[in-house]
Scaffold this motif. Sequence first.
Motif, mmCIF file in Angstrom:
data_model
loop_
_atom_site.group_PDB
_atom_site.id
_atom_site.type_symbol
_atom_site.label_atom_id
_atom_site.label_comp_id
_atom_site.label_asym_id
_atom_site.label_seq_id
_atom_site.Cartn_x
_atom_site.Cartn_y
_atom_site.Cartn_z
ATOM 1 N N ALA A 19 0.865 -1.261 0.005
ATOM 2 C CA ALA A 19 0.100 0.043 0.075
ATOM 3 C C ALA A 19 0.777 1.346 -0.046
ATOM 4 O O ALA A 19 0.621 2.076 -0.625
ATOM 5 C CB ALA A 19 -0.704 0.019 0.961
ATOM 6 N N ASN A 20 1.928 1.357 0.794
ATOM 7 C CA ASN A 20 2.763 2.399 0.685
ATOM 8 C C ASN A 20 3.592 2.472 -0.759
ATOM 9 O O ASN A 20 3.871 3.790 -0.899
ATOM 10 C CB ASN A 20 3.902 2.171 1.967
ATOM 11 C CG ASN A 20 3.188 2.592 3.446
ATOM 12 O OD1 ASN A 20 2.301 3.350 3.336
ATOM 13 N ND2 ASN A 20 3.870 1.867 4.408
ATOM 14 N N PHE A 21 3.995 1.423 -1.206
ATOM 15 C CA PHE A 21 4.588 1.805 -2.692
ATOM 16 C C PHE A 21 3.439 2.385 -3.509
ATOM 17 O O PHE A 21 4.027 3.333 -4.370
ATOM 18 C CB PHE A 21 4.708 0.048 -3.064
ATOM 19 C CG PHE A 21 5.433 0.102 -4.637
ATOM 20 C CD1 PHE A 21 6.737 0.597 -4.734
ATOM 21 C CD2 PHE A 21 4.331 -0.168 -5.476
ATOM 22 C CE1 PHE A 21 6.999 0.032 -6.159
ATOM 23 C CE2 PHE A 21 4.777 -0.108 -6.885
ATOM 24 C CZ PHE A 21 6.127 0.161 -7.273
ATOM 25 N N LEU A 22 2.174 2.029 -3.453
ATOM 26 C CA LEU A 22 1.377 2.613 -4.318
ATOM 27 C C LEU A 22 1.335 4.000 -3.974
ATOM 28 O O LEU A 22 1.217 4.962 -5.013
ATOM 29 C CB LEU A 22 0.166 1.711 -4.633
ATOM 30 C CG LEU A 22 -0.985 2.190 -5.440
ATOM 31 C CD1 LEU A 22 -0.443 2.017 -6.785
ATOM 32 C CD2 LEU A 22 -2.343 1.669 -5.403
ATOM 33 N N THR A 23 0.841 4.179 -2.706
ATOM 34 C CA THR A 23 0.477 5.768 -2.396
ATOM 35 C C THR A 23 1.797 6.658 -2.737
ATOM 36 O O THR A 23 1.563 7.737 -3.120
ATOM 37 C CB THR A 23 0.086 5.680 -0.885
ATOM 38 O OG1 THR A 23 0.963 5.372 0.095
ATOM 39 C CG2 THR A 23 -1.249 5.090 -0.966
ATOM 40 N N GLY A 24 3.095 5.803 -2.216
ATOM 41 C CA GLY A 24 4.209 7.082 -2.498
ATOM 42 C C GLY A 24 4.554 7.081 -3.932
ATOM 43 O O GLY A 24 4.662 8.435 -4.550
ATOM 44 N N LEU A 25 4.307 6.233 -4.853
ATOM 45 C CA LEU A 25 4.547 6.278 -6.377
ATOM 46 C C LEU A 25 3.320 7.176 -6.623
ATOM 47 O O LEU A 25 3.713 7.921 -7.756
ATOM 48 C CB LEU A 25 4.467 4.903 -6.944
ATOM 49 C CG LEU A 25 5.114 4.984 -8.260
ATOM 50 C CD1 LEU A 25 6.601 5.420 -8.270
ATOM 51 C CD2 LEU A 25 4.835 3.923 -9.008
ATOM 52 N N LEU A 26 2.093 7.080 -6.710
ATOM 53 C CA LEU A 26 1.135 7.816 -7.238
ATOM 54 C C LEU A 26 0.906 9.036 -6.370
ATOM 55 O O LEU A 26 0.126 9.878 -6.755
ATOM 56 C CB LEU A 26 -0.124 6.960 -7.242
ATOM 57 C CG LEU A 26 0.012 5.707 -8.087
ATOM 58 C CD1 LEU A 26 -1.518 5.011 -8.139
ATOM 59 C CD2 LEU A 26 0.350 5.875 -9.276
ATOM 60 N N GLY A 27 1.536 9.422 -5.205
ATOM 61 C CA GLY A 27 1.277 10.764 -4.782
ATOM 62 C C GLY A 27 -0.048 10.762 -4.192
ATOM 63 O O GLY A 27 -0.540 11.752 -3.907
ATOM 64 N N ASP A 68 -1.714 14.656 -17.488
ATOM 65 C CA ASP A 68 -0.245 14.635 -18.004
ATOM 66 C C ASP A 68 0.837 15.278 -16.597
ATOM 67 O O ASP A 68 1.697 14.458 -16.283
ATOM 68 C CB ASP A 68 0.032 15.682 -19.087
ATOM 69 C CG ASP A 68 -0.636 15.192 -20.268
ATOM 70 O OD1 ASP A 68 -0.387 14.097 -20.563
ATOM 71 O OD2 ASP A 68 -1.401 16.027 -21.166
ATOM 72 N N GLU A 69 0.293 16.257 -15.782
ATOM 73 C CA GLU A 69 1.096 16.382 -14.683
ATOM 74 C C GLU A 69 1.279 15.482 -13.841
ATOM 75 O O GLU A 69 2.476 15.150 -13.264
ATOM 76 C CB GLU A 69 0.512 17.797 -14.103
ATOM 77 C CG GLU A 69 0.458 18.983 -14.975
ATOM 78 C CD GLU A 69 0.174 20.273 -14.244
ATOM 79 O OE1 GLU A 69 0.013 20.404 -13.001
ATOM 80 O OE2 GLU A 69 -0.108 21.370 -14.910
ATOM 81 N N ASP A 70 0.299 14.745 -13.446
ATOM 82 C CA ASP A 70 0.508 13.722 -12.540
ATOM 83 C C ASP A 70 1.146 12.541 -13.089
ATOM 84 O O ASP A 70 1.846 12.067 -12.319
ATOM 85 C CB ASP A 70 -0.888 13.064 -11.944
ATOM 86 C CG ASP A 70 -1.835 13.803 -11.101
ATOM 87 O OD1 ASP A 70 -1.219 14.857 -10.336
ATOM 88 O OD2 ASP A 70 -3.025 14.176 -11.395
ATOM 89 N N PHE A 71 1.036 12.274 -14.381
ATOM 90 C CA PHE A 71 1.901 11.291 -15.076
ATOM 91 C C PHE A 71 3.254 11.827 -15.026
ATOM 92 O O PHE A 71 4.325 10.811 -14.631
ATOM 93 C CB PHE A 71 1.382 11.178 -16.527
ATOM 94 C CG PHE A 71 2.222 10.050 -17.221
ATOM 95 C CD1 PHE A 71 1.837 8.774 -17.291
ATOM 96 C CD2 PHE A 71 3.611 10.304 -17.791
ATOM 97 C CE1 PHE A 71 2.410 7.773 -18.161
ATOM 98 C CE2 PHE A 71 4.287 9.331 -18.381
ATOM 99 C CZ PHE A 71 3.808 8.050 -18.518
ATOM 100 N N ASP A 72 3.839 12.997 -15.099
ATOM 101 C CA ASP A 72 5.095 13.332 -15.081
ATOM 102 C C ASP A 72 5.764 13.019 -13.690
ATOM 103 O O ASP A 72 6.742 12.886 -13.658
ATOM 104 C CB ASP A 72 5.052 14.880 -15.592
ATOM 105 C CG ASP A 72 4.856 15.142 -16.911
ATOM 106 O OD1 ASP A 72 4.919 14.068 -17.980
ATOM 107 O OD2 ASP A 72 4.562 16.341 -17.376
ATOM 108 N N ALA A 73 4.681 13.446 -12.769
ATOM 109 C CA ALA A 73 5.025 13.376 -11.456
ATOM 110 C C ALA A 73 5.537 12.078 -11.008
ATOM 111 O O ALA A 73 6.292 11.510 -10.427
ATOM 112 C CB ALA A 73 4.310 13.958 -10.359
ATOM 113 N N THR A 74 4.579 10.979 -11.473
ATOM 114 C CA THR A 74 4.390 9.524 -11.056
ATOM 115 C C THR A 74 5.895 9.082 -11.702
ATOM 116 O O THR A 74 6.543 8.191 -11.185
ATOM 117 C CB THR A 74 3.090 8.860 -11.450
ATOM 118 O OG1 THR A 74 2.159 9.457 -10.721
ATOM 119 C CG2 THR A 74 3.116 7.486 -11.063
ATOM 120 N N PHE A 75 5.732 9.322 -13.025
ATOM 121 C CA PHE A 75 6.810 8.890 -13.831
ATOM 122 C C PHE A 75 8.463 9.432 -13.336
ATOM 123 O O PHE A 75 9.434 8.494 -13.186
ATOM 124 C CB PHE A 75 6.940 9.194 -15.359
ATOM 125 C CG PHE A 75 8.020 8.596 -16.077
ATOM 126 C CD1 PHE A 75 7.880 7.237 -16.420
ATOM 127 C CD2 PHE A 75 8.915 9.236 -16.738
ATOM 128 C CE1 PHE A 75 8.694 6.447 -17.271
ATOM 129 C CE2 PHE A 75 9.583 8.486 -17.552
ATOM 130 C CZ PHE A 75 9.874 7.301 -17.819
#
Length: 122
Positions: A19-27, A68-75
């Motif tokens: 769960a922390n992996f996902l929340t951290g990665l996706l913000g 797009d902005e969320d994709f950039d941050a997640t990527f």
Amino acid sequence: MSTRLNHTIVWCRDKQVSANFLTGLLGLPAPEPFGPMLIVKLDNGVSLDFYDNDPPIASQHYAFLMGDEDFDATFARLLANGQPWWADPGKQRLKEINDYAGGRRVYFDDPDGHLLEIFTRE
């Protein structure tokens, strides 16, 4: 009321790690406990409910549509983590970005081997 997906259970070896992996990665906000699960809430009201289970964990696919902005941050977080990523679900195009439908999409694994996808256009 129309029929909508409300939640799905994500089987994992360690719900805190996954769960922390996902929340951290996706913000996303930190997961919230609910009974034996950790709940990750998404912006559209759907939740992923992480639940500890003994291996083997059957791999599932979870896809996240984002701007797009969320994709950039997640990527950027994906790259900072040194996470392998592919342009295709068959993992044949390593370190490429798929530009299907004029958007961007990449695939990567979570700690339990679930195939995650982030993309910007349906």
